[in-house]
Design a protein around this motif. Sequence first.
Motif, PDB file in Angstrom:
ATOM      1  N   UNK A 154       3.236   6.907  13.274  1.00 54.68           N
ATOM      2  CA  UNK A 154       4.502   7.157  13.442  1.00 54.68           C
ATOM      3  C   UNK A 154       4.886   7.785  11.973  1.00 54.68           C
ATOM      4  N   UNK A 155       6.251   7.460  11.731  1.00 52.02           N
ATOM      5  CA  UNK A 155       6.820   8.271  10.729  1.00 52.02           C
ATOM      6  C   UNK A 155       6.264   8.117   9.163  1.00 52.02           C
ATOM      7  N   UNK A 156       5.639   6.908   8.965  1.00 54.62           N
ATOM      8  CA  UNK A 156       5.344   6.427   7.775  1.00 54.62           C
ATOM      9  C   UNK A 156       3.737   6.598   7.388  1.00 54.62           C
ATOM     10  N   UNK A 157       3.400   7.863   7.837  1.00 48.27           N
ATOM     11  CA  UNK A 157       2.051   8.556   7.680  1.00 48.27           C
ATOM     12  C   UNK A 157       1.167   8.027   6.350  1.00 48.27           C
ATOM     13  N   UNK A 158       2.003   7.958   4.994  1.00 52.12           N
ATOM     14  CA  UNK A 158       1.164   7.770   3.695  1.00 52.12           C
ATOM     15  C   UNK A 158       0.708   6.345   3.687  1.00 52.12           C
ATOM     16  N   UNK A 159       1.478   5.354   4.566  1.00 48.60           N
ATOM     17  CA  UNK A 159       1.255   4.042   4.750  1.00 48.60           C
ATOM     18  C   UNK A 159       0.550   3.766   5.775  1.00 48.60           C
ATOM     19  N   UNK A 160       0.528   4.295   6.851  1.00 48.10           N
ATOM     20  CA  UNK A 160      -0.350   4.316   8.281  1.00 48.10           C
ATOM     21  C   UNK A 160      -1.629   4.597   8.141  1.00 48.10           C
ATOM     22  N   UNK A 161      -1.700   5.915   7.192  1.00 50.09           N
ATOM     23  CA  UNK A 161      -3.028   6.567   7.404  1.00 50.09           C
ATOM     24  C   UNK A 161      -3.233   7.012   5.668  1.00 50.09           C
ATOM     25  N   UNK A 162      -3.332   5.966   4.804  1.00 53.29           N
ATOM     26  CA  UNK A 162      -3.397   6.219   3.458  1.00 53.29           C
ATOM     27  C   UNK A 162      -4.592   7.275   2.962  1.00 53.29           C
ATOM     28  N   UNK A 163      -5.732   6.521   3.375  1.00 55.19           N
ATOM     29  CA  UNK A 163      -6.839   7.635   3.312  1.00 55.19           C
ATOM     30  C   UNK A 163      -6.889   9.042   3.845  1.00 55.19           C
ATOM     31  N   UNK A 164      -6.348   9.379   4.741  1.00 54.87           N
ATOM     32  CA  UNK A 164      -6.083  10.639   5.296  1.00 54.87           C
ATOM     33  C   UNK A 164      -5.111  11.374   4.519  1.00 54.87           C
ATOM     34  N   UNK A 165      -4.125  10.777   4.304  1.00 53.17           N
ATOM     35  CA  UNK A 165      -3.084  11.514   3.419  1.00 53.17           C
ATOM     36  C   UNK A 165      -3.552  11.875   2.191  1.00 53.17           C
ATOM     37  N   UNK A 166      -4.274  10.868   1.395  1.00 57.15           N
ATOM     38  CA  UNK A 166      -4.942  11.203   0.091  1.00 57.15           C
ATOM     39  C   UNK A 166      -6.081  12.466   0.078  1.00 57.15           C
ATOM     40  N   UNK A 167      -6.745  12.589   1.347  1.00 60.54           N
ATOM     41  CA  UNK A 167      -7.796  13.294   1.277  1.00 60.54           C
ATOM     42  C   UNK A 167      -7.146  14.633   1.481  1.00 60.54           C
ATOM     43  N   UNK A 168      -6.117  14.842   2.297  1.00 59.46           N
ATOM     44  CA  UNK A 168      -5.419  16.164   2.439  1.00 59.46           C
ATOM     45  C   UNK A 168      -4.825  16.765   0.962  1.00 59.46           C
ATOM     46  N   UNK A 169      -4.158  15.768   0.264  1.00 60.23           N
ATOM     47  CA  UNK A 169      -3.834  16.079  -1.114  1.00 60.23           C
ATOM     48  C   UNK A 169      -4.816  16.404  -1.934  1.00 60.23           C
ATOM     49  N   UNK A 170      -6.037  15.772  -2.051  1.00 61.63           N
ATOM     50  CA  UNK A 170      -7.147  16.115  -2.756  1.00 61.63           C
ATOM     51  C   UNK A 170      -7.445  17.616  -2.324  1.00 61.63           C
ATOM     52  N   UNK A 171      -7.539  17.959  -1.157  1.00 59.78           N
ATOM     53  CA  UNK A 171      -8.080  19.199  -0.467  1.00 59.78           C
ATOM     54  C   UNK A 171      -7.194  20.152  -1.047  1.00 59.78           C
ATOM     55  N   UNK A 172      -5.961  20.084  -1.236  1.00 56.32           N
ATOM     56  CA  UNK A 172      -5.041  21.054  -1.681  1.00 56.32           C
ATOM     57  C   UNK A 172      -5.411  21.185  -3.060  1.00 56.32           C
ATOM     58  N   UNK A 173      -5.515  19.914  -4.018  1.00 53.92           N
ATOM     59  CA  UNK A 173      -5.504  20.139  -5.242  1.00 53.92           C
ATOM     60  C   UNK A 173      -6.808  20.800  -5.914  1.00 53.92           C
ATOM     61  N   UNK A 174      -7.840  20.485  -4.764  1.00 56.32           N
ATOM     62  CA  UNK A 174      -9.418  21.024  -5.206  1.00 56.32           C
ATOM     63  C   UNK A 174      -9.208  22.584  -4.837  1.00 56.32           C
ATOM     64  N   UNK A 175      -8.387  23.071  -3.870  1.00 53.54           N
ATOM     65  CA  UNK A 175      -8.310  24.264  -3.698  1.00 53.54           C
ATOM     66  C   UNK A 175      -7.399  25.034  -4.513  1.00 53.54           C
ATOM     67  N   UNK A 176      -6.179  24.725  -5.118  1.00 49.95           N
ATOM     68  CA  UNK A 176      -5.432  25.440  -5.633  1.00 49.95           C
ATOM     69  C   UNK A 176      -4.954  25.027  -7.166  1.00 49.95           C
ATOM     70  N   UNK A 177      -5.223  24.099  -7.471  1.00 45.07           N
ATOM     71  CA  UNK A 177      -4.699  23.263  -8.662  1.00 45.07           C
ATOM     72  C   UNK A 177      -5.272  24.002 -10.018  1.00 45.07           C
ATOM     73  N   UNK A 178      -6.164  24.728  -9.832  1.00 41.77           N
ATOM     74  CA  UNK A 178      -6.743  25.622 -10.777  1.00 41.77           C
ATOM     75  C   UNK A 178      -5.998  26.922 -11.160  1.00 41.77           C
ATOM     76  N   UNK A 179      -5.179  27.388 -10.155  1.00 42.68           N
ATOM     77  CA  UNK A 179      -4.515  28.452 -10.207  1.00 42.68           C
ATOM     78  C   UNK A 179      -3.525  28.644 -11.569  1.00 42.68           C
ATOM     79  N   UNK A 180      -3.631  29.562 -12.318  1.00 43.23           N
ATOM     80  CA  UNK A 180      -2.720  29.552 -13.530  1.00 43.23           C
ATOM     81  C   UNK A 180      -1.513  30.386 -13.163  1.00 43.23           C
TER      82      UNK A 180
END
Length: 305
Positions: A276-302
């Motif tokens: 449903x609408x509360x995805x960070x609570x309903x699928x915490x691991x999946x949401x965290x994993x997507x955030x991690x992917x974005x950080x790993x890919x882009x967070x080094x950009x200066x």
Amino acid sequence: MSRLLHVSSGPYAPPVPAREVTVTSADGSRLYVEVHGREGAPVVVLAHGWTCSTAFWAAQTRDLAVDHRVVVYDQRGHGRSPAAVTHSTDALADDLEAVLEETLAPGEKAVIVGHSMGGMTVLAAAGRARFREHAVAVLLCSTGSSRLVEESLVVPLRAGRVRTWLTRKILGTRAPLGPVTPAARRILKYGTMGPGSAPHMVEACARIVHACPSAVRHAWSRVLDSLELDNGVRELAVPTAVLVGTADRMTPPVHARALVAALPNCVGITELPGLGHMTPVEAPELVSARIRELAATYAHIKEGA
């Protein structure tokens, strides 16, 4: 100020922050901010949605703070941020800019994540200078940019004026939600969560949502009713991922697909079956994993890269 009400144990119990900060927004409104994790780590900023609080991100905060610096704040009138006079998308954008300026160094980059009204906050800020200075990537969870009431599926009727009118009345009610009872849990689950949501997930969301004062809930419902942020979608130039539950009644997948079509730099959509609408609570691991992917890919950009 909102009452503090959340679960005190288990995966949705809010972790203790490394530090707490009070940030002052452009109109003088004060915002409660938490910083978790260690200095020097990749930064993630989390913006919660309507009627929620920092507690909504408890699972992501705990997980990501192991190797990220996590900044999470209460939207004005929510959680420990006092009620404000101004309720508008411009005010939401002001608040996000103030949080970024206070918690990040000049030019420091962050992955910015917005759920529901938090995603709308990101869209409202997309053209702002401080947002562009600090945002390296974005995750939009369970959100939309316009036509929220018209597209809502909370009322099980065919699309049209009757459904829109009833939805507006329900979402904009001034009535207090009262205590968290079995009936209240069933209603909240129906409106905001997938049918398979576990009881402890429903309990966590119910406690957070019921803590939001009715006056604050009503004031922001009026903003969401007239939301028009399509231009903000077109201005969101950083790499942006979109995530939605296929059973989301509040912001159905039609919104996510419209975002994907309009974003200038979309890096993918994740549709979570049956959620449903509360995805960070309903699928915490999946949401965290997507955030991690974005950080790993882009967070080094200066800055200037």
